[in-house]
Design an enzyme around this catalytic site. Structure first.
Site, PDB file in Angstrom:
ATOM      1  N   LYS A 191     136.848 -45.601  50.205  1.00 52.35           N
ATOM      2  CA  LYS A 191     137.034 -45.863  51.618  1.00 52.35           C
ATOM      3  C   LYS A 191     136.164 -44.936  52.471  1.00 52.35           C
ATOM      4  O   LYS A 191     135.911 -45.193  53.634  1.00 52.35           O
ATOM      5  CB  LYS A 191     138.506 -45.598  51.996  1.00 52.35           C
ATOM      6  CG  LYS A 191     139.507 -46.426  51.230  1.00 52.35           C
ATOM      7  CD  LYS A 191     140.950 -45.905  51.551  1.00 52.35           C
ATOM      8  CE  LYS A 191     141.967 -46.542  50.652  1.00 52.35           C
ATOM      9  NZ  LYS A 191     143.306 -45.899  50.808  1.00 52.35           N
ATOM     10  N   ASP A 238     128.787 -35.428  45.331  1.00 52.62           N
ATOM     11  CA  ASP A 238     129.328 -34.144  44.898  1.00 52.62           C
ATOM     12  C   ASP A 238     128.830 -33.898  43.467  1.00 52.62           C
ATOM     13  O   ASP A 238     127.709 -33.436  43.274  1.00 52.62           O
ATOM     14  CB  ASP A 238     130.859 -34.273  45.007  1.00 52.62           C
ATOM     15  CG  ASP A 238     131.623 -32.986  44.791  1.00 52.62           C
ATOM     16  OD1 ASP A 238     131.156 -31.942  45.243  1.00 52.62           O
ATOM     17  OD2 ASP A 238     132.701 -33.034  44.183  1.00 52.62           O
ATOM     18  N   ARG A 269     140.547 -38.962  57.994  1.00 50.22           N
ATOM     19  CA  ARG A 269     139.433 -39.914  58.048  1.00 50.22           C
ATOM     20  C   ARG A 269     139.092 -40.294  59.480  1.00 50.22           C
ATOM     21  O   ARG A 269     137.964 -40.621  59.807  1.00 50.22           O
ATOM     22  CB  ARG A 269     139.792 -41.206  57.298  1.00 50.22           C
ATOM     23  CG  ARG A 269     139.959 -41.051  55.794  1.00 50.22           C
ATOM     24  CD  ARG A 269     139.937 -42.442  55.153  1.00 50.22           C
ATOM     25  NE  ARG A 269     140.501 -42.465  53.806  1.00 50.22           N
ATOM     26  CZ  ARG A 269     139.829 -42.181  52.702  1.00 50.22           C
ATOM     27  NH1 ARG A 269     138.574 -41.822  52.758  1.00 50.22           N
ATOM     28  NH2 ARG A 269     140.410 -42.248  51.515  1.00 50.22           N
ATOM     29  N   LYS A 305     126.247 -32.256  48.315  1.00 54.77           N
ATOM     30  CA  LYS A 305     126.548 -30.869  47.935  1.00 54.77           C
ATOM     31  C   LYS A 305     125.748 -30.560  46.678  1.00 54.77           C
ATOM     32  O   LYS A 305     126.252 -30.744  45.563  1.00 54.77           O
ATOM     33  CB  LYS A 305     128.038 -30.726  47.591  1.00 54.77           C
ATOM     34  CG  LYS A 305     129.004 -30.741  48.747  1.00 54.77           C
ATOM     35  CD  LYS A 305     130.414 -30.512  48.184  1.00 54.77           C
ATOM     36  CE  LYS A 305     131.486 -30.807  49.189  1.00 54.77           C
ATOM     37  NZ  LYS A 305     132.827 -30.828  48.570  1.00 54.77           N
ATOM     38  N   ASP A 347     138.204 -37.794  53.535  1.00 51.62           N
ATOM     39  CA  ASP A 347     139.635 -37.479  53.568  1.00 51.62           C
ATOM     40  C   ASP A 347     140.026 -36.351  52.639  1.00 51.62           C
ATOM     41  O   ASP A 347     139.267 -35.925  51.778  1.00 51.62           O
ATOM     42  CB  ASP A 347     140.431 -38.711  53.128  1.00 51.62           C
ATOM     43  CG  ASP A 347     140.354 -38.925  51.611  1.00 51.62           C
ATOM     44  OD1 ASP A 347     139.216 -38.916  51.079  1.00 51.62           O
ATOM     45  OD2 ASP A 347     141.394 -39.063  50.965  1.00 51.62           O
ATOM     46  N   GLU A 367     127.265 -44.304  50.609  1.00 50.21           N
ATOM     47  CA  GLU A 367     128.304 -43.350  50.200  1.00 50.21           C
ATOM     48  C   GLU A 367     128.462 -42.268  51.270  1.00 50.21           C
ATOM     49  O   GLU A 367     127.529 -41.953  52.006  1.00 50.21           O
ATOM     50  CB  GLU A 367     127.884 -42.751  48.848  1.00 50.21           C
ATOM     51  CG  GLU A 367     128.796 -41.712  48.253  1.00 50.21           C
ATOM     52  CD  GLU A 367     130.195 -42.177  47.880  1.00 50.21           C
ATOM     53  OE1 GLU A 367     130.902 -42.657  48.785  1.00 50.21           O
ATOM     54  OE2 GLU A 367     130.576 -42.023  46.704  1.00 50.21           O
ATOM     55  N   ASP A 368     129.655 -41.706  51.354  1.00 52.35           N
ATOM     56  CA  ASP A 368     129.902 -40.644  52.325  1.00 52.35           C
ATOM     57  C   ASP A 368     129.306 -39.313  51.872  1.00 52.35           C
ATOM     58  O   ASP A 368     128.644 -38.615  52.633  1.00 52.35           O
ATOM     59  CB  ASP A 368     131.412 -40.481  52.600  1.00 52.35           C
ATOM     60  CG  ASP A 368     132.260 -40.393  51.327  1.00 52.35           C
ATOM     61  OD1 ASP A 368     131.692 -40.402  50.212  1.00 52.35           O
ATOM     62  OD2 ASP A 368     133.487 -40.321  51.446  1.00 52.35           O
ATOM     63  N   PHE A 421     135.008 -27.899  51.069  1.00 54.69           N
ATOM     64  CA  PHE A 421     135.649 -29.199  51.195  1.00 54.69           C
ATOM     65  C   PHE A 421     135.661 -29.642  52.647  1.00 54.69           C
ATOM     66  O   PHE A 421     136.217 -28.974  53.508  1.00 54.69           O
ATOM     67  CB  PHE A 421     137.062 -29.202  50.605  1.00 54.69           C
ATOM     68  CG  PHE A 421     137.520 -30.588  50.297  1.00 54.69           C
ATOM     69  CD1 PHE A 421     137.071 -31.243  49.154  1.00 54.69           C
ATOM     70  CD2 PHE A 421     138.349 -31.268  51.170  1.00 54.69           C
ATOM     71  CE1 PHE A 421     137.452 -32.553  48.880  1.00 54.69           C
ATOM     72  CE2 PHE A 421     138.738 -32.587  50.904  1.00 54.69           C
ATOM     73  CZ  PHE A 421     138.289 -33.210  49.759  1.00 54.69           C
ATOM     74  N   VAL A 422     135.023 -30.777  52.912  1.00 51.50           N
ATOM     75  CA  VAL A 422     134.887 -31.248  54.289  1.00 51.50           C
ATOM     76  C   VAL A 422     135.666 -32.543  54.515  1.00 51.50           C
ATOM     77  O   VAL A 422     135.862 -33.328  53.585  1.00 51.50           O
ATOM     78  CB  VAL A 422     133.398 -31.450  54.669  1.00 51.50           C
ATOM     79  CG1 VAL A 422     132.659 -30.128  54.651  1.00 51.50           C
ATOM     80  CG2 VAL A 422     132.705 -32.450  53.747  1.00 51.50           C
TER      81      VAL A 422
HETATM   82  P1  IMP Z   1     131.249 -37.370  42.876  1.00 51.92           P
HETATM   83  O1  IMP Z   1     131.469 -38.532  41.941  1.00 51.92           O
HETATM   84  O2  IMP Z   1     131.752 -36.092  42.292  1.00 51.92           O
HETATM   85  O3  IMP Z   1     129.843 -37.276  43.381  1.00 51.92           O
HETATM   86  O4  IMP Z   1     132.260 -37.579  44.046  1.00 51.92           O
HETATM   87  C1  IMP Z   1     132.004 -38.213  45.201  1.00 51.92           C
HETATM   88  C2  IMP Z   1     133.315 -38.513  45.876  1.00 51.92           C
HETATM   89  O5  IMP Z   1     134.178 -37.373  45.910  1.00 51.92           O
HETATM   90  C3  IMP Z   1     133.058 -38.870  47.311  1.00 51.92           C
HETATM   91  O6  IMP Z   1     132.881 -40.250  47.452  1.00 51.92           O
HETATM   92  C4  IMP Z   1     134.286 -38.384  48.002  1.00 51.92           C
HETATM   93  O7  IMP Z   1     135.267 -39.408  48.000  1.00 51.92           O
HETATM   94  C5  IMP Z   1     134.793 -37.255  47.173  1.00 51.92           C
HETATM   95  N1  IMP Z   1     134.422 -35.946  47.768  1.00 51.92           N
HETATM   96  C6  IMP Z   1     133.586 -35.020  47.265  1.00 51.92           C
HETATM   97  N2  IMP Z   1     133.495 -33.942  48.053  1.00 51.92           N
HETATM   98  C7  IMP Z   1     134.302 -34.195  49.103  1.00 51.92           C
HETATM   99  C8  IMP Z   1     134.626 -33.439  50.297  1.00 51.92           C
HETATM  100  O8  IMP Z   1     134.150 -32.322  50.557  1.00 51.92           O
HETATM  101  N3  IMP Z   1     135.493 -34.036  51.144  1.00 51.92           N
HETATM  102  C9  IMP Z   1     136.044 -35.257  50.919  1.00 51.92           C
HETATM  103  N4  IMP Z   1     135.754 -36.000  49.832  1.00 51.92           N
HETATM  104  C10 IMP Z   1     134.901 -35.465  48.928  1.00 51.92           C
HETATM  105 MG    MG Z   2     134.301 -41.620  48.483  1.00 50.25          MG
END
Ligand code: IMP
Ligand code: MG
Length: 178
Positions: A42, A102, A164, A130, A158, A98-99, A151-152
């Site tokens: 979301k 990470d 959100r 990040k 969220d 994507e938002d 963590f943002v």
């Molecule tokens: P990844 O698969 O580890 O790259 O995770 C990405 C997902 O983790 C994003 O789509 C977010 O939903 C969540 N996420 C990672 N860091 C944050 C943060 O700082 N705040 C909120 N959601 C995060």
């Molecule tokens: Mg996400």
């Protein structure tokens, strides 16, 4: 809600500039072509809504939700597709929206999945990144900005489904999730 924020990272205006910059890059790169924008639910809904309204290329919208078993601020690394897109993407240009990236697990899996379905191109637009947290290497063509390992929340992002709705992005006070 605002009391849980330690520091404002990006104001609405700063986010707007990033979104416009990314949109210009995409408009230039895909001029005269069609794109299927895959909104990753979301978290990226706000970013996607603002981004596609700045696009001058023809865009079809689709939605996908991935889940990464886990709660709080840590993802497990095991990703699955909870809600899939409806579109046939074979031979099409796909833009994953994507938002935040990470570990890179989500986007790495989704990019491979779209490629295996025969997409002509698969590009990624992520508002935030990040880099210090990356576990899997994924090429992200369009990035709003890099941020430190904090963590943002806000602008779609969220913590346990909260925050959100904020129109800015802020760093959450650690005591809120500890
Ligand atoms: P990844 O698969 O580890 O790259 O995770 C990405 C997902 O983790 C994003 O789509 C977010 O939903 C969540 N996420 C990672 N860091 C944050 C943060 O700082 N705040 C909120 N959601 C995060
Ligand atoms: Mg996400």
């Amino acid at each position: 809600m605002h009391n849980d924020i330690k520091e404002i990272l990006f104001t609405k205006q700063e986010i707007d500039l990033m979104v416009h910059r990314i949109a210009s890059q995409i408009n230039e790169e895909f001029e005269g072509e069609e794109l299927i924008a895959v909104v990753i639910l979301k978290g990226s809904m706000m970013f996607a809504a603002d981004l596609v309204r700045c696009l001058t290329v023809n865009v079809k919208l689709d939605f996908l939700q991935a889940s990464s078993y886990g709660s709080g601020t840590q993802s497990s690394g095991v990703i699955n597709i909870k809600k899939d897109i409806d579109s046939d993407i074979s031979g099409k240009n796909v833009l994953l929206i994507e938002d935040i990236i990470d570990s890179g697990n989500t986007l790495s899996l989704l990019k491979k999945e779209m490629q295996s379905r025969g997409a002509k191109t698969v590009k990624i637009a992520s508002l935030l990144s990040k880099p210090d947290r990356r576990v899997v290497n994924v090429e992200v063509e369009y990035i709003g900005t890099e941020i430190p390992d904090e963590f943002v929340v806000g602008y779609g992002l969220d913590m346990d489904e909260k925050y959100r709705q904020m129109d800015y992005i802020g760093i959450l006070k650690p005591e809120v999730y500890m």
